[in-house]
Scaffold this motif. Structure first.
Motif, PDB file in Angstrom:
ATOM      1  N   LEU A 173      12.973  -0.018 -10.832  1.00 34.17           N
ATOM      2  CA  LEU A 173      13.062   0.675 -12.096  1.00 34.17           C
ATOM      3  C   LEU A 173      13.924   1.914 -11.833  1.00 34.17           C
ATOM      4  O   LEU A 173      13.562   2.742 -10.997  1.00 34.17           O
ATOM      5  CB  LEU A 173      11.647   1.110 -12.466  1.00 34.17           C
ATOM      6  CG  LEU A 173      11.250   1.106 -13.903  1.00 34.17           C
ATOM      7  CD1 LEU A 173      11.444  -0.280 -14.472  1.00 34.17           C
ATOM      8  CD2 LEU A 173       9.781   1.487 -14.035  1.00 34.17           C
ATOM      9  N   ILE A 215       0.880  -1.171   0.000  1.00 38.05           N
ATOM     10  CA  ILE A 215       0.000   0.000   0.000  1.00 38.05           C
ATOM     11  C   ILE A 215       0.917   1.219   0.000  1.00 38.05           C
ATOM     12  O   ILE A 215       1.868   1.300   0.771  1.00 38.05           O
ATOM     13  CB  ILE A 215      -1.020  -0.048   1.163  1.00 38.05           C
ATOM     14  CG1 ILE A 215      -0.356  -0.329   2.502  1.00 38.05           C
ATOM     15  CG2 ILE A 215      -2.091  -1.087   0.859  1.00 38.05           C
ATOM     16  CD1 ILE A 215      -1.314  -0.173   3.687  1.00 38.05           C
ATOM     17  N   ASN A 235       6.651   3.306  -9.139  1.00 38.07           N
ATOM     18  CA  ASN A 235       5.636   2.801  -8.207  1.00 38.07           C
ATOM     19  C   ASN A 235       4.541   2.046  -8.959  1.00 38.07           C
ATOM     20  O   ASN A 235       3.989   1.064  -8.451  1.00 38.07           O
ATOM     21  CB  ASN A 235       4.936   3.925  -7.432  1.00 38.07           C
ATOM     22  CG  ASN A 235       5.890   4.844  -6.708  1.00 38.07           C
ATOM     23  OD1 ASN A 235       5.943   6.016  -7.023  1.00 38.07           O
ATOM     24  ND2 ASN A 235       6.629   4.329  -5.753  1.00 38.07           N
ATOM     25  N   GLY A 284       8.352  -4.333  -3.586  1.00 39.05           N
ATOM     26  CA  GLY A 284       9.672  -3.975  -4.093  1.00 39.05           C
ATOM     27  C   GLY A 284      10.713  -4.513  -3.117  1.00 39.05           C
ATOM     28  O   GLY A 284      10.443  -4.689  -1.931  1.00 39.05           O
ATOM     29  N   ASP A 342      -1.190   3.686   2.449  1.00 32.65           N
ATOM     30  CA  ASP A 342      -0.622   3.600   3.794  1.00 32.65           C
ATOM     31  C   ASP A 342      -0.548   5.043   4.311  1.00 32.65           C
ATOM     32  O   ASP A 342       0.373   5.777   3.959  1.00 32.65           O
ATOM     33  CB  ASP A 342       0.779   2.974   3.623  1.00 32.65           C
ATOM     34  CG  ASP A 342       1.507   2.756   4.912  1.00 32.65           C
ATOM     35  OD1 ASP A 342       0.957   3.087   5.973  1.00 32.65           O
ATOM     36  OD2 ASP A 342       2.654   2.246   4.855  1.00 32.65           O
ATOM     37  N   TYR A 385       2.467   5.055   0.147  1.00 34.11           N
ATOM     38  CA  TYR A 385       2.363   6.262   0.976  1.00 34.11           C
ATOM     39  C   TYR A 385       1.765   7.366   0.107  1.00 34.11           C
ATOM     40  O   TYR A 385       2.351   7.684  -0.941  1.00 34.11           O
ATOM     41  CB  TYR A 385       3.737   6.740   1.419  1.00 34.11           C
ATOM     42  CG  TYR A 385       4.429   5.867   2.422  1.00 34.11           C
ATOM     43  CD1 TYR A 385       3.836   5.573   3.652  1.00 34.11           C
ATOM     44  CD2 TYR A 385       5.710   5.361   2.168  1.00 34.11           C
ATOM     45  CE1 TYR A 385       4.500   4.776   4.581  1.00 34.11           C
ATOM     46  CE2 TYR A 385       6.368   4.569   3.100  1.00 34.11           C
ATOM     47  CZ  TYR A 385       5.759   4.285   4.297  1.00 34.11           C
ATOM     48  OH  TYR A 385       6.407   3.505   5.206  1.00 34.11           O
ATOM     49  N   ASP A 392      13.049  -3.249  -1.603  1.00 43.30           N
ATOM     50  CA  ASP A 392      13.426  -2.397  -0.467  1.00 43.30           C
ATOM     51  C   ASP A 392      12.566  -2.650   0.772  1.00 43.30           C
ATOM     52  O   ASP A 392      12.954  -2.258   1.866  1.00 43.30           O
ATOM     53  CB  ASP A 392      13.302  -0.915  -0.867  1.00 43.30           C
ATOM     54  CG  ASP A 392      11.924  -0.592  -1.420  1.00 43.30           C
ATOM     55  OD1 ASP A 392      11.402  -1.389  -2.217  1.00 43.30           O
ATOM     56  OD2 ASP A 392      11.358   0.455  -1.048  1.00 43.30           O
TER      57      ASP A 392
HETATM   58  N1  MSP Z   1       3.931   2.214   2.484  1.00 45.79           N
HETATM   59  C1  MSP Z   1       5.016   1.337   2.273  1.00 45.79           C
HETATM   60  C2  MSP Z   1       4.530  -0.062   1.947  1.00 45.79           C
HETATM   61  C3  MSP Z   1       3.648  -0.660   2.987  1.00 45.79           C
HETATM   62  S1  MSP Z   1       3.074  -2.221   2.511  1.00 45.79           S
HETATM   63  C4  MSP Z   1       2.382  -2.833   3.863  1.00 45.79           C
HETATM   64  C5  MSP Z   1       5.885   1.836   1.131  1.00 45.79           C
HETATM   65  N2  MSP Z   1       5.312   2.680   0.285  1.00 45.79           N
HETATM   66  S2  MSP Z   1       6.035   3.386  -0.941  1.00 45.79           S
HETATM   67  O1  MSP Z   1       5.018   4.198  -1.544  1.00 45.79           O
HETATM   68  O2  MSP Z   1       7.215   4.048  -0.501  1.00 45.79           O
HETATM   69  O3  MSP Z   1       6.517   2.286  -1.901  1.00 45.79           O
HETATM   70  C6  MSP Z   1       5.625   1.387  -2.433  1.00 45.79           C
HETATM   71  C7  MSP Z   1       6.291   0.443  -3.395  1.00 45.79           C
HETATM   72  O4  MSP Z   1       6.837   1.132  -4.502  1.00 45.79           O
HETATM   73  C8  MSP Z   1       7.407  -0.373  -2.795  1.00 45.79           C
HETATM   74  O5  MSP Z   1       7.190  -1.731  -3.125  1.00 45.79           O
HETATM   75  C9  MSP Z   1       8.635   0.120  -3.490  1.00 45.79           C
HETATM   76  O6  MSP Z   1       9.548  -0.897  -3.648  1.00 45.79           O
HETATM   77  C10 MSP Z   1       8.041   0.504  -4.832  1.00 45.79           C
HETATM   78  N3  MSP Z   1       8.903   1.403  -5.571  1.00 45.79           N
HETATM   79  C11 MSP Z   1       9.280   2.679  -5.267  1.00 45.79           C
HETATM   80  N4  MSP Z   1      10.111   3.137  -6.239  1.00 45.79           N
HETATM   81  C12 MSP Z   1      10.277   2.174  -7.174  1.00 45.79           C
HETATM   82  C13 MSP Z   1      10.970   2.087  -8.383  1.00 45.79           C
HETATM   83  N5  MSP Z   1      11.703   3.078  -8.842  1.00 45.79           N
HETATM   84  N6  MSP Z   1      10.861   0.940  -9.069  1.00 45.79           N
HETATM   85  C14 MSP Z   1      10.085  -0.118  -8.653  1.00 45.79           C
HETATM   86  N7  MSP Z   1       9.420  -0.060  -7.525  1.00 45.79           N
HETATM   87  C15 MSP Z   1       9.537   1.055  -6.754  1.00 45.79           C
HETATM   88  O7  MSP Z   1       7.023   1.436   1.037  1.00 45.79           O
END
Ligand code: MSP
Length: 650
Positions: free
Chosen positions: A292, A13, A24, A260, A52, A15, A262
């Motif tokens: 990515l 989920i 994303n 992802g 989230d 942010y 991370d």
């Molecule tokens: N809120 C948390 C996740 C909670 S799940 C219970 C979070 N959110 S986030 O918005 O920061 O990231 C969401 C997803 O986007 C993550 O899986 C992260 O790995 C993915 N990505 C963020 N940048 C990315 C790229 N450049 N490429 C691929 N995925 C990327 O973490």
């Protein structure tokens, strides 16, 4: 739905702290393709995504924007939902952690942990990374920064509740070892075991007191529940965990949780431990995909329009964007996103391979048979058999690749059929057959087989590109014939009826002019990516924006040689190694400050995209950067570690 096997898939989920970029969108597009594929192949699917919305990061960003967090997140969540609509994301539920249905269950989960003795009260003293919402010990920091994102951390000391992770560590290790599919791809498994489980799992701080944007601890409302415990629970609260008659029992445990790489630690260590403490089964697979990246490094929204999924989908169609994301990067590995590679994929795979196949075939069907599908003859030659066997064999191969989440390979397999069909045209040269009346039956067979092959392709394409198949059904006269569009109909060849009316439509994917597109989109970037702000023009005078700064190509170079220029006491001719075998000659006004031999081997910074000029008749292809000291002496700028020549500065 009764009797069907279930398939529950989730995305992280997001942010809602900022609009999402194309990186994303990647996870969600992949999850959607999986969900659609499973629906197509007969599963009862539940696909969950969401946002989230609590925590310090969101609270701070809302404050910075001068908005109440609720108002702040509402705006971004609306945008995210629009994006998913644009990208044809067909989720079954969208959970927001600020919803009552979620908050109330998380509070109960927390209370249960406390009652079971999994949670105890103590004091947290240590480091915190707000962007990652993660706690770190001194030892875990990487040169004083967050080891995950490399940003600054803050020291916090506050009363807090802790979860006794150590209670479950052995059970988890055992589980991971006995369930090889649990953490995917396998390389990520060792990373988790060696970095976190083997060294001894520390108890996790699961509440905060220095801000209030979160779910209050039910029995101690000065505390809010740690945002990761809050967020991870979404995967079960959304199913109605703990509610009579909910769909929880139908779908839990999840089949695939896509994330992802991370956020693997949260999903393969803390999440399974929370589930163990709740006495619930663990998800079958947690899949940590790669990132990515941009050529110049990590992707972020500030990189402008070229990474804006909304703009890319508007301009090039959501199907093209989905295709690119799913095809370009083997799922699991990191990959580079560039406008050029995206446009190249559109031109080669979509316009040339798929688009041409459809337009060529339909043009011929119209020209040679007046748009009425001919009846195939009885004789089959080698090319017919090969085409038919390739088509009939493809669904099973795709299904097994998809079950291993090899989405890019599945598309590559489908494109083998596209290419096989194009080759079939070249082998049979229908335009030659058309010249000879005696070959009319053969011509009919060729056109029939091509259209039947296109039917196979369109049916298999749908999970990845949900819109394009409708455009194909329209052209091959099957718009209303759902029974010829489903997966089952791919078990036998010859489904489409001779006599069906077919008609060439618009080209599916017109060819793009790469250079013009790049110029235009990057131009669009420069104007529309200006941050909205209330700062007046006068205040901005003398300032440049990010895009203007990015026009300067700054790089590291190594000095290979330097010599004085005749009749000048200021200038030195410097030869640079500019990386990747490139040499540059630069004339620099530093002769009064450095002796030529002092320069050799130095790593210096230089401007690589200055127009070449001649100084004292000597060609200069760039400029060295130097600082002007108070004493009037120049000091060349350099890098504080050994970085290869050619590295870009941003
Ligand atoms: N809120 C948390 C996740 C909670 S799940 C219970 C979070 N959110 S986030 O918005 O920061 O990231 C969401 C997803 O986007 C993550 O899986 C992260 O790995 C993915 N990505 C963020 N940048 C990315 C790229 N450049 N490429 C691929 N995925 C990327 O973490």
């Amino acid at each position: 739905m009764a009797g069907k096997e279930t398939f529950y898939i989730t995305t992280p989920i997001y942010y809602p702290s900022n609009k999402l970029h194309v990186g994303n969108s990647y996870t969600t597009v992949a999850a959607d393709a999986m969900a659609r594929f499973k629906r197509l192949t007969g599963y009862n699917v539940w696909f969950l995504t969401g946002t989230d919305e609590h925590g310090q990061k969101i609270q701070r960003q809302a404050e910075a924007a001068g908005k109440h967090p609720r108002v702040f997140v509402d705006e971004i969540v609306t945008w995210i939902k629009e994006l998913w609509q644009k990208l044809n994301i067909e989720y079954d539920d969208f959970i927001r952690t600020t919803e009552e249905r979620h908050k109330e269950k998380v509070a109960r989960i927390f209370a249960r942990f406390y009652e079971q003795g999994d949670i105890y009260k103590g004091k947290y003293e240590g480091w915190y990374c707000t962007p990652c919402e993660a706690h770190w010990t001194e030892r875990q920091l990487a040169e004083g920064k967050c080891p995950d994102c490399g940003r600054d951390v803050e020291l916090i000391a506050e009363e807090a509740y802790f979860f006794r992770m150590s209670r479950y560590a052995d059970r988890l290790l055992d589980y991971i070892e006995k369930h090889p599919d649990f953490i995917q791809p396998p390389s990520r498994k060792n990373e988790m075991i060696n970095n976190f489980l083997k060294p001894g799992l520390e108890d996790l701080c699961v509440s905060r007191t220095s801000f209030d944007w979160g779910i209050p601890v039910p029995f101690d409302p000065d505390h809010v529940i740690y945002v990761w415990l809050d967020a991870l629970s979404n995967y079960i609260t959304a199913l109605g965990y703990g509610e009579e008659g909910s769909i929880f029992d139908t779908y839990w445990p999840a089949d695939v949780q896509l994330i992802g790489k991370d956020i693997l630690r949260f999903h393969t260590i803390y999440w399974p431990i929370f589930l163990m403490a709740l006495d619930l089964p663990l998800p079958r697979t947690v899949f940590g995909h790669g990132w990515l990246m941009l050529q110049e490094g990590k992707m972020s929204k500030s990189k402008g329009n070229a990474v804006d999924p909304m703009m890319l989908a508007d301009r090039y169609s959501s199907d093209a964007l989905r295709y690119f994301l799913l095809r370009e990067i083997p799922f699991g590995q990191d990959g580079v996103f560039s406008l050029e590679s995206f446009l190249t994929r559109i031109n080669t795979d979509l316009a040339n391979d798929l688009g041409n196949l459809v337009s060529r075939t339909l043009t011929m069907a119209e020209r040679y048979f007046d748009g009425t599908l001919p009846r195939p003859g009885h004789d089959e030659d080698k090319s017919d058999i090969e085409l038919r066997d390739t088509a009939l064999g493809t669904p099973a191969v795709i299904e097994s690749l998809m079950n291993e989440l090899k989405i890019s390979d599945a598309l590559a397999e489908l494109w083998k059929l596209v290419r096989r069909s194009n080759k079939y045209i070249d082998e049979n040269t229908p335009w030659e057959l058309a010249k000879d009346q005696a070959k009319e039956e053969r011509l009919g067979t060729v056109i029939y087989n091509l259209i039947e092959s296109i039917r196979f392709i369109a049916a298999m394409l749908r999970p990845y590109m949900p819109r394009t198949p409708d455009r194909i059904w329209e052209q091959i006269g099957l718009r209303d014939q759902k029974s010829l569009q489903n997966w089952k109909s791919l078990q036998s060849w010859g489904g489409i009826e001779p006599g069906t009316a077919v008609a060439r439509g618009e080209d599916l994917f017109p060819r793009l002019n790469l250079q013009a597109e790049i110029r235009e989109v990057q131009g669009v970037t420069a104007t529309s990516a200006q941050p909205e702000s209330s700062i007046s023009e006068e205040e901005n005078e003398g300032l440049i924006n990010l895009e203007q700064f990015q026009l300067v190509d700054l790089r590291v170079a190594a000095v290979l040689s330097a010599e004085k220029i005749a009749r000048s006491d200021k200038l030195l001719k410097v030869e640079l190694d500019a990386g990747e075998g490139e040499k540059r000659q630069v004339v620099a006004g530093i002769a009064g400050h450095y002796r030529p031999e002092e320069l050799i081997g130095k790593r210096v910074l230089f401007v690589a995209n200055l127009k070449p000029v001649k100084l004292r008749g000597v060609l200069s292809q760039g400029m060295l950067l130097a600082a002007n000291g108070e004493d009037g002496k120049l000091a060349l700028t350099t890098v504080d570690r050994d970085i290869s020549p050619g590295s870009r500065i941003s």
